[in-house]
Enzyme design. Structure first.
Site, PDB file in Angstrom:
ATOM      1  N   HIS A  55       2.994   4.922   6.952  1.00  0.00           N
ATOM      2  CA  HIS A  55       2.851   4.186   8.210  1.00  0.00           C
ATOM      3  C   HIS A  55       4.233   3.784   8.710  1.00  0.00           C
ATOM      4  CE1 HIS A  55       2.726   1.351   4.861  1.00  0.00           C
ATOM      5  NE2 HIS A  55       3.323   0.480   5.646  1.00  0.00           N
ATOM      6  N   ILE A  56       4.318   3.588  10.016  1.00  0.00           N
ATOM      7  CA  ILE A  56       5.560   3.112  10.637  1.00  0.00           C
ATOM      8  C   ILE A  56       5.311   1.712  11.174  1.00  0.00           C
ATOM      9  CG2 ILE A  56       7.220   3.476  12.511  1.00  0.00           C
ATOM     10  CD1 ILE A  56       6.844   6.430  12.290  1.00  0.00           C
ATOM     11  N   HIS A  57       6.209   0.797  10.831  1.00  0.00           N
ATOM     12  CA  HIS A  57       6.160  -0.548  11.396  1.00  0.00           C
ATOM     13  C   HIS A  57       6.844  -0.526  12.759  1.00  0.00           C
ATOM     14  CE1 HIS A  57       5.277  -2.784   7.531  1.00  0.00           C
ATOM     15  NE2 HIS A  57       5.738  -1.648   7.045  1.00  0.00           N
TER      16      HIS A  57
ATOM     17  N   ASP B 130      -0.320  -5.918  12.451  1.00  0.00           N
ATOM     18  CA  ASP B 130      -0.102  -6.272  11.047  1.00  0.00           C
ATOM     19  C   ASP B 130      -0.732  -7.639  10.784  1.00  0.00           C
ATOM     20  OD1 ASP B 130       2.170  -5.261   8.734  1.00  0.00           O
ATOM     21  OD2 ASP B 130       1.357  -7.293   8.557  1.00  0.00           O
TER      22      ASP B 130
ATOM     23  N   VAL C 174       1.579  -0.502   0.766  1.00  0.00           N
ATOM     24  CA  VAL C 174       0.361   0.278   1.021  1.00  0.00           C
ATOM     25  C   VAL C 174       0.763   1.756   0.999  1.00  0.00           C
ATOM     26  CG1 VAL C 174      -1.507   0.766   2.641  1.00  0.00           C
ATOM     27  CG2 VAL C 174      -0.647  -1.576   2.408  1.00  0.00           C
TER      28      VAL C 174
ATOM     29  N   ASN D 215       9.043   1.764   5.113  1.00  0.00           N
ATOM     30  CA  ASN D 215       9.340   1.471   3.725  1.00  0.00           C
ATOM     31  C   ASN D 215       8.853   2.655   2.894  1.00  0.00           C
ATOM     32  OD1 ASN D 215      10.267  -1.129   4.426  1.00  0.00           O
ATOM     33  ND2 ASN D 215       8.181  -1.902   4.436  1.00  0.00           N
TER      34      ASN D 215
ATOM     35  N   GLN E 167       7.551  -0.619  -0.034  1.00  0.00           N
ATOM     36  CA  GLN E 167       6.227  -0.138   0.381  1.00  0.00           C
ATOM     37  C   GLN E 167       5.140  -0.762  -0.491  1.00  0.00           C
ATOM     38  OE1 GLN E 167       5.846   4.163   0.447  1.00  0.00           O
ATOM     39  NE2 GLN E 167       3.803   4.085   1.363  1.00  0.00           N
TER      40      GLN E 167
HETATM   41  P1  AMP Z   1       4.432  -1.734   3.592  1.00  0.00           P
HETATM   42  O1  AMP Z   1       4.975  -2.853   2.778  1.00  0.00           O
HETATM   43  O2  AMP Z   1       5.489  -0.959   4.332  1.00  0.00           O
HETATM   44  O3  AMP Z   1       3.532  -0.837   2.751  1.00  0.00           O
HETATM   45  O4  AMP Z   1       3.543  -2.387   4.726  1.00  0.00           O
HETATM   46  C1  AMP Z   1       2.210  -2.731   4.549  1.00  0.00           C
HETATM   47  C2  AMP Z   1       1.875  -3.693   5.639  1.00  0.00           C
HETATM   48  O5  AMP Z   1       0.463  -3.775   5.731  1.00  0.00           O
HETATM   49  C3  AMP Z   1       2.375  -5.123   5.404  1.00  0.00           C
HETATM   50  O6  AMP Z   1       3.251  -5.492   6.470  1.00  0.00           O
HETATM   51  C4  AMP Z   1       1.107  -5.962   5.380  1.00  0.00           C
HETATM   52  O7  AMP Z   1       1.274  -7.230   6.005  1.00  0.00           O
HETATM   53  C5  AMP Z   1       0.132  -5.077   6.128  1.00  0.00           C
HETATM   54  N1  AMP Z   1      -1.274  -5.292   5.808  1.00  0.00           N
HETATM   55  C6  AMP Z   1      -1.825  -5.479   4.587  1.00  0.00           C
HETATM   56  N2  AMP Z   1      -3.168  -5.622   4.685  1.00  0.00           N
HETATM   57  C7  AMP Z   1      -3.466  -5.496   6.017  1.00  0.00           C
HETATM   58  C8  AMP Z   1      -4.678  -5.551   6.774  1.00  0.00           C
HETATM   59  N3  AMP Z   1      -5.873  -5.734   6.183  1.00  0.00           N
HETATM   60  N4  AMP Z   1      -4.606  -5.408   8.118  1.00  0.00           N
HETATM   61  C9  AMP Z   1      -3.408  -5.220   8.722  1.00  0.00           C
HETATM   62  N5  AMP Z   1      -2.237  -5.148   8.065  1.00  0.00           N
HETATM   63  C10 AMP Z   1      -2.252  -5.293   6.730  1.00  0.00           C
END
Ligand code: AMP
Length: 117
Positions: free
Chosen positions: A100-102, A35, A96, A87, A94
């Protein structure tokens, strides 16, 4: 009239190597990256290459199961104990809209209280 194609998601662009990312795992169906703004000492994202916008769009148990099995595999390559977070939707945090799974972990003395990613 046909609907114009949606622009590729951030993660599709990372999968296509159009945007750089630190890739820690890849197979036919999944990619895992670090991340960019880690919320834990180890913070990885496990991303299916087939696009679904959010977790609850996946209705097939095998697909959902394989996503979790991959997240566990990636987590165990880096951590003994860990937290998996998903999320779902804007209200669920969320940002993005590509499922995806964190994978979070590596805290000194164990996980902090709370469930925030
Ligand atoms: P979510 O909020 O669950 O959609 O998580 C999206 C995650 O993507 C966040 O933790 C961001 O920090 C991460 N993120 C955004 N842009 C990038 C990137 N270019 N490379 C890696 N992670 C990213």
């Amino acid at each position: 009239m046909t609907k114009p194609a949606a622009p590729p998601t951030l993660f599709e662009r990372i999968i296509a190597r159009e945007i750089p990312a630190e890739i820690v795992y890849e197979d036919e169906g999944y990619i895992a990256i670090k991340d960019i703004a880690p919320k834990a000492p180890v913070h990885l994202l496990v991303i299916p290459k087939t696009l679904s916008t959010r977790l609850d769009e996946i209705s097939d148990a095998a697909t959902l199961g394989q996503l979790y099995l991959t997240a566990i595999k990636v987590a165990r390559q880096h951590l003994e104990d860990y937290r998996l977070v998903v999320n779902v939707g804007k209200g669920g945090g969320q940002e993005v809209f590509h499922t995806h799974i964190h994978v979070l972990g590596g805290w000194e003395g164990g996980s902090p209280v709370g469930f925030g990613a």
